[in-house]
Design a protein around this motif. Structure first.
Motif, PDB file in Angstrom:
ATOM      1  N   LEU A   1       0.912  -1.240   0.035  1.00 35.59           N
ATOM      2  CA  LEU A   1       0.088  -0.002  -0.121  1.00 35.59           C
ATOM      3  C   LEU A   1       0.914   1.164  -0.232  1.00 35.59           C
ATOM      4  O   LEU A   1       0.481   2.195  -0.816  1.00 35.59           O
ATOM      5  N   ALA A   2       2.120   1.202   0.989  1.00 31.53           N
ATOM      6  CA  ALA A   2       2.715   2.396   0.756  1.00 31.53           C
ATOM      7  C   ALA A   2       3.425   2.576  -0.563  1.00 31.53           C
ATOM      8  O   ALA A   2       3.490   3.718  -1.120  1.00 31.53           O
ATOM      9  N   PHE A   3       3.945   1.450  -1.054  1.00 31.66           N
ATOM     10  CA  PHE A   3       4.488   1.625  -2.506  1.00 31.66           C
ATOM     11  C   PHE A   3       3.531   2.314  -3.592  1.00 31.66           C
ATOM     12  O   PHE A   3       3.800   3.352  -4.082  1.00 31.66           O
ATOM     13  N   TRP A   4       2.325   1.964  -3.436  1.00 24.88           N
ATOM     14  CA  TRP A   4       1.158   2.278  -4.378  1.00 24.88           C
ATOM     15  C   TRP A   4       0.757   3.861  -4.187  1.00 24.88           C
ATOM     16  O   TRP A   4       0.344   4.242  -4.984  1.00 24.88           O
ATOM     17  N   LEU A   5       0.611   4.117  -2.958  1.00 23.23           N
ATOM     18  CA  LEU A   5       0.176   5.503  -2.462  1.00 23.23           C
ATOM     19  C   LEU A   5       1.220   6.477  -2.807  1.00 23.23           C
ATOM     20  O   LEU A   5       0.892   7.415  -3.281  1.00 23.23           O
ATOM     21  N   VAL A   6       2.454   6.226  -2.773  1.00 17.18           N
ATOM     22  CA  VAL A   6       3.615   7.202  -2.973  1.00 17.18           C
ATOM     23  C   VAL A   6       3.550   7.183  -4.373  1.00 17.18           C
ATOM     24  O   VAL A   6       3.925   8.134  -5.164  1.00 17.18           O
ATOM     25  N   GLY A   7       3.341   6.064  -5.205  1.00 15.33           N
ATOM     26  CA  GLY A   7       3.715   6.000  -6.381  1.00 15.33           C
ATOM     27  C   GLY A   7       2.231   6.793  -7.347  1.00 15.33           C
ATOM     28  O   GLY A   7       2.475   7.301  -8.293  1.00 15.33           O
ATOM     29  N   THR A   8       1.183   6.778  -6.565  1.00 15.97           N
ATOM     30  CA  THR A   8       0.068   7.689  -7.099  1.00 15.97           C
ATOM     31  C   THR A   8       0.382   9.093  -6.733  1.00 15.97           C
ATOM     32  O   THR A   8      -0.007   9.811  -7.631  1.00 15.97           O
ATOM     33  N   VAL A   9       1.011   9.422  -5.737  1.00 20.90           N
ATOM     34  CA  VAL A   9       1.426  10.830  -5.763  1.00 20.90           C
ATOM     35  C   VAL A   9       2.341  10.947  -6.682  1.00 20.90           C
ATOM     36  O   VAL A   9       2.254  12.271  -7.172  1.00 20.90           O
ATOM     37  N   ASN A  10       3.060  10.145  -7.312  1.00 24.58           N
ATOM     38  CA  ASN A  10       4.175  10.605  -8.188  1.00 24.58           C
ATOM     39  C   ASN A  10       3.530  10.650  -9.778  1.00 24.58           C
ATOM     40  O   ASN A  10       3.869  11.594 -10.357  1.00 24.58           O
ATOM     41  N   HIS A  11       2.276   9.793 -10.028  1.00 21.36           N
ATOM     42  CA  HIS A  11       1.798   9.797 -11.023  1.00 21.36           C
ATOM     43  C   HIS A  11       0.427   9.100 -10.889  1.00 21.36           C
ATOM     44  O   HIS A  11       0.224   7.899 -10.623  1.00 21.36           O
ATOM     45  N   LEU A  12      -0.680   9.620 -11.362  1.00 22.29           N
ATOM     46  CA  LEU A  12      -2.190   9.289 -11.045  1.00 22.29           C
ATOM     47  C   LEU A  12      -2.320   8.074 -11.769  1.00 22.29           C
ATOM     48  O   LEU A  12      -3.315   7.351 -11.679  1.00 22.29           O
ATOM     49  N   LEU A  13      -1.751   7.551 -12.892  1.00 18.80           N
ATOM     50  CA  LEU A  13      -1.877   6.556 -13.748  1.00 18.80           C
ATOM     51  C   LEU A  13      -1.918   5.137 -12.691  1.00 18.80           C
ATOM     52  O   LEU A  13      -2.420   4.317 -12.949  1.00 18.80           O
ATOM     53  N   LEU A  14      -1.104   5.189 -11.732  1.00 19.20           N
ATOM     54  CA  LEU A  14      -1.270   4.082 -10.712  1.00 19.20           C
ATOM     55  C   LEU A  14      -2.466   3.969 -10.119  1.00 19.20           C
ATOM     56  O   LEU A  14      -2.605   2.711  -9.748  1.00 19.20           O
ATOM     57  N   ALA A  15      -3.209   4.903  -9.945  1.00 12.69           N
ATOM     58  CA  ALA A  15      -4.594   4.766  -9.514  1.00 12.69           C
ATOM     59  C   ALA A  15      -5.379   3.701 -10.207  1.00 12.69           C
ATOM     60  O   ALA A  15      -6.438   2.902  -9.641  1.00 12.69           O
ATOM     61  N   LEU A  16      -5.169   3.485 -11.610  1.00  6.91           N
ATOM     62  CA  LEU A  16      -5.869   2.444 -12.302  1.00  6.91           C
ATOM     63  C   LEU A  16      -5.734   1.072 -11.811  1.00  6.91           C
ATOM     64  O   LEU A  16      -6.438   0.222 -12.127  1.00  6.91           O
ATOM     65  N   ALA A  17      -4.444   0.634 -11.041  1.00  4.34           N
ATOM     66  CA  ALA A  17      -4.218  -0.463 -10.576  1.00  4.34           C
ATOM     67  C   ALA A  17      -5.185  -0.872  -9.514  1.00  4.34           C
ATOM     68  O   ALA A  17      -5.132  -1.918  -9.049  1.00  4.34           O
ATOM     69  N   PHE A  18      -5.486   0.258  -8.870  1.00  3.09           N
ATOM     70  CA  PHE A  18      -6.389  -0.380  -7.580  1.00  3.09           C
ATOM     71  C   PHE A  18      -7.441  -1.099  -7.335  1.00  3.09           C
ATOM     72  O   PHE A  18      -7.558  -1.897  -6.620  1.00  3.09           O
ATOM     73  N   PRO A  19      -8.234  -1.033  -8.494  1.00  2.08           N
ATOM     74  CA  PRO A  19      -9.423  -1.895  -8.444  1.00  2.08           C
ATOM     75  C   PRO A  19      -8.812  -3.394  -8.579  1.00  2.08           C
ATOM     76  O   PRO A  19      -9.476  -4.415  -7.994  1.00  2.08           O
ATOM     77  N   GLY A  20      -7.848  -3.750  -9.381  1.00  4.72           N
ATOM     78  CA  GLY A  20      -7.282  -4.836  -9.474  1.00  4.72           C
ATOM     79  C   GLY A  20      -6.731  -5.375  -8.120  1.00  4.72           C
ATOM     80  O   GLY A  20      -6.932  -6.677  -8.005  1.00  4.72           O
ATOM     81  N   THR A  21      -6.253  -4.775  -7.428  1.00  4.00           N
ATOM     82  CA  THR A  21      -5.507  -4.792  -6.278  1.00  4.00           C
ATOM     83  C   THR A  21      -6.777  -5.313  -5.137  1.00  4.00           C
ATOM     84  O   THR A  21      -6.476  -6.211  -4.369  1.00  4.00           O
ATOM     85  N   VAL A  22      -7.614  -4.396  -5.147  1.00  4.61           N
ATOM     86  CA  VAL A  22      -8.732  -4.835  -4.075  1.00  4.61           C
ATOM     87  C   VAL A  22      -9.301  -6.175  -4.554  1.00  4.61           C
ATOM     88  O   VAL A  22      -9.568  -6.917  -3.508  1.00  4.61           O
ATOM     89  N   TRP A  23      -9.347  -6.504  -5.696  1.00  6.22           N
ATOM     90  CA  TRP A  23     -10.077  -7.989  -6.115  1.00  6.22           C
ATOM     91  C   TRP A  23      -9.011  -9.088  -5.670  1.00  6.22           C
ATOM     92  O   TRP A  23      -9.325  -9.939  -5.002  1.00  6.22           O
ATOM     93  N   LEU A  24      -7.542  -8.764  -6.007  1.00  6.37           N
ATOM     94  CA  LEU A  24      -6.350  -9.636  -5.499  1.00  6.37           C
ATOM     95  C   LEU A  24      -6.478  -9.798  -3.910  1.00  6.37           C
ATOM     96  O   LEU A  24      -6.388 -11.141  -3.417  1.00  6.37           O
ATOM     97  N   LEU A  25      -6.728  -8.722  -3.356  1.00  3.48           N
ATOM     98  CA  LEU A  25      -6.764  -8.638  -1.812  1.00  3.48           C
ATOM     99  C   LEU A  25      -8.133  -9.577  -1.195  1.00  3.48           C
ATOM    100  O   LEU A  25      -8.070 -10.387  -0.170  1.00  3.48           O
ATOM    101  N   PHE A  26      -9.100  -9.229  -1.845  1.00  4.04           N
ATOM    102  CA  PHE A  26     -10.431  -9.812  -1.394  1.00  4.04           C
ATOM    103  C   PHE A  26     -10.475 -11.344  -1.599  1.00  4.04           C
ATOM    104  O   PHE A  26     -10.799 -12.093  -0.923  1.00  4.04           O
ATOM    105  N   CYS A  27      -9.959 -11.829  -2.780  1.00 10.01           N
ATOM    106  CA  CYS A  27      -9.783 -13.239  -3.084  1.00 10.01           C
ATOM    107  C   CYS A  27      -8.785 -13.804  -2.146  1.00 10.01           C
ATOM    108  O   CYS A  27      -9.016 -15.172  -2.264  1.00 10.01           O
ATOM    109  N   ALA A  28      -7.925 -13.200  -1.450  1.00  9.93           N
ATOM    110  CA  ALA A  28      -6.827 -13.955  -0.758  1.00  9.93           C
ATOM    111  C   ALA A  28      -7.393 -14.043   0.525  1.00  9.93           C
ATOM    112  O   ALA A  28      -7.057 -15.237   1.352  1.00  9.93           O
ATOM    113  N   VAL A  29      -8.428 -13.275   1.134  1.00 11.49           N
ATOM    114  CA  VAL A  29      -9.022 -13.434   2.559  1.00 11.49           C
ATOM    115  C   VAL A  29      -9.936 -14.628   2.395  1.00 11.49           C
ATOM    116  O   VAL A  29     -10.721 -14.543   1.563  1.00 11.49           O
ATOM    117  N   PRO A  30      -9.780 -15.567   3.193  1.00 13.26           N
ATOM    118  CA  PRO A  30     -10.796 -16.561   3.535  1.00 13.26           C
ATOM    119  C   PRO A  30     -12.256 -16.050   3.765  1.00 13.26           C
ATOM    120  O   PRO A  30     -12.381 -15.526   4.547  1.00 13.26           O
TER     121      PRO A  30
END
Length: 197
Positions: free
Chosen positions: A168-197
């Motif tokens: 999360l720290a990598f991606w939040l700092v990366g989003t401050v650097n370039h907003l393009l990284l915000a496009l990866a957040f929906p996929g990340t939410v899905w990745l994390l959701f699928c990992a939780v039992p």
């Protein structure tokens, strides 16, 4: 649980004596040599010149993380100022290749697959072009692949909350650097959701 040779059982992190570490070091060295040898030696045109000039005058208002980190390269006693701004992108590019290697290894456990992924990225025309001139995209990919690697490590061992927060720290700092990284957040939410039992 069967233990894979050269891979820690919970996170697919290469052990210090595994061939994957040697492959990664070779990949990083080769990337550094390619980017360093072909680095743009001085002032460029277009966006690159704008970044070089803004870094020299301290007037960079966009991409603040790139600007803050590149100021450290501006202090180096080699080349002219524009070349040092270009060098920052090359170093970030090497880091991005390294994190892609780690992320691929975390998924596959194969040093060949990780080496292939890193080599393809490092030698691709678009990435190489961004890595040898003053641009923000290599730093963008460093944050992206660094976060992806951390999320994959957390997903393989959910008890490692540090990896989740690191991603999360990598991606939040990366989003401050370039907003393009915000496009990866929906996929990340899905990745994390699928990992939780």
């Amino acid at each position: 649980m069967r233990r894979t040779v050269g891979v820690s059982s919970d996170s697919r992190l290469p052990s210090s004596d595994s061939p994957a570490i040697h492959a990664m070091c070779g990949l990083l060295l080769a990337s550094a040599l390619v980017f360093g040898y072909t680095l743009a030696p001085t002032l460029l045109w277009g966006d690159d010149a704008m970044f070089q000039r803004a870094l020299a005058t301290g007037s960079l208002t966009s991409h603040p993380v790139w600007g803050a980190l590149a100021r450290g390269f501006a202090l180096l006693p080699c080349g002219d100022f524009a070349c040092r701004a270009n060098l920052a992108s090359a170093v970030y590019g090497v880091g991005a290749v390294g994190f892609l290697f780690l992320a691929t290894y975390a998924v596959s456990g194969s040093s060949r697959a990780a080496l292939g992924a890193g080599a393809v990225l490092g030698l691709s025309h678009t990435f190489w072009l961004q890595a040898v001139r003053a641009e923000v995209y290599t730093l963008h990919l460093l944050f992206f692949f660094g976060g992806l690697w951390a999320f994959l490590r957390w997903r393989q061992a959910i008890s490692k909350w540090f990896c989740l927060f690191l991603g999360l720290a990598f991606w939040l700092v990366g989003t401050v650097n370039h907003l393009l990284l915000a496009l990866a957040f929906p996929g990340t939410v899905w990745l994390l959701f699928c990992a939780v039992p």
